[in-house]
Design a protein around this motif. Sequence first.
Motif, short mmCIF file in Angstrom:
data_model
loop_
_atom_site.label_atom_id
_atom_site.label_comp_id
_atom_site.label_asym_id
_atom_site.label_seq_id
_atom_site.Cartn_x
_atom_site.Cartn_y
_atom_site.Cartn_z
N UNK A 83 0.86 -1.18 0.00
CA UNK A 83 0.00 0.00 0.00
C UNK A 83 0.90 1.23 0.00
N UNK A 84 0.56 2.22 -0.83
CA UNK A 84 1.31 3.48 -0.88
C UNK A 84 0.77 4.43 0.18
N UNK A 85 1.66 4.99 1.00
CA UNK A 85 1.27 5.99 1.99
C UNK A 85 1.96 7.28 1.59
N UNK A 86 1.17 8.25 1.15
CA UNK A 86 1.69 9.50 0.64
C UNK A 86 1.41 10.62 1.62
N UNK A 87 2.46 11.34 2.01
CA UNK A 87 2.32 12.49 2.91
C UNK A 87 2.87 13.70 2.18
N UNK A 88 2.00 14.64 1.87
CA UNK A 88 2.42 15.84 1.16
C UNK A 88 2.06 17.07 1.98
N UNK A 89 2.70 18.18 1.67
CA UNK A 89 2.39 19.43 2.35
C UNK A 89 1.38 20.26 1.58
N UNK A 134 8.71 11.68 -0.90
CA UNK A 134 8.96 10.26 -0.66
C UNK A 134 7.62 9.59 -0.38
N UNK A 135 7.48 8.36 -0.79
CA UNK A 135 6.26 7.59 -0.56
C UNK A 135 6.64 6.38 0.26
N UNK A 194 7.25 -1.35 4.99
CA UNK A 194 7.91 -2.22 4.02
C UNK A 194 8.99 -1.49 3.22
N UNK A 195 9.19 -0.20 3.49
CA UNK A 195 10.20 0.57 2.77
C UNK A 195 9.65 1.90 2.29
N UNK A 196 10.45 2.58 1.49
CA UNK A 196 10.00 3.85 0.90
C UNK A 196 10.72 4.06 -0.42
N UNK A 197 10.17 4.95 -1.22
CA UNK A 197 10.80 5.33 -2.48
C UNK A 197 10.88 6.85 -2.55
N UNK A 198 11.95 7.34 -3.17
CA UNK A 198 12.10 8.77 -3.47
C UNK A 198 11.63 8.95 -4.90
#
Length: 133
Positions: free
Chosen positions: A89-95, A104-105, A116-120
């Motif tokens: 599942x993608x967890x996106x936090x934006x301003x 980063x997600x 499970x990790x993250x991606x830039x």
Amino acid sequence: MRHLIPALLAAAAIAAAPAATAREKLAPEDQLAKLLEGRVAGEPQDCISLSTARSSQIIEKTAIVYKVGSTYWVNRPKGGAESLDDDDILVTKTTGSQLCSIDAVELRDRTSHMYAGFVSLGQFVPYKRVKGE
């Protein structure tokens, strides 16, 4: 004995069914190519509007595809792509209201919801359908 033979035949048919109906899983680059079939890449952008994104799809160890209207926005992360799992599942936090290449997600396991990790993220490349002539 007469009832045993049909039962054995039925069990054998059930056991063989998954092998017969299972489809080969495509390699990640082939999955992406199939998804983008009939589309043409546009100019890469740094941001997309999250409010208009209808869905997202993870292409394992390769990319995240966001669907905005009829356009597919492909993001090949700058870092962490090897963490991409199509069952996460993608967890996106934006301003703000946009998702940008500086964001980063976070990835979460679908079952346990554990980290499970993250991606830039990298740039977003739009893919639009080719108009008929």
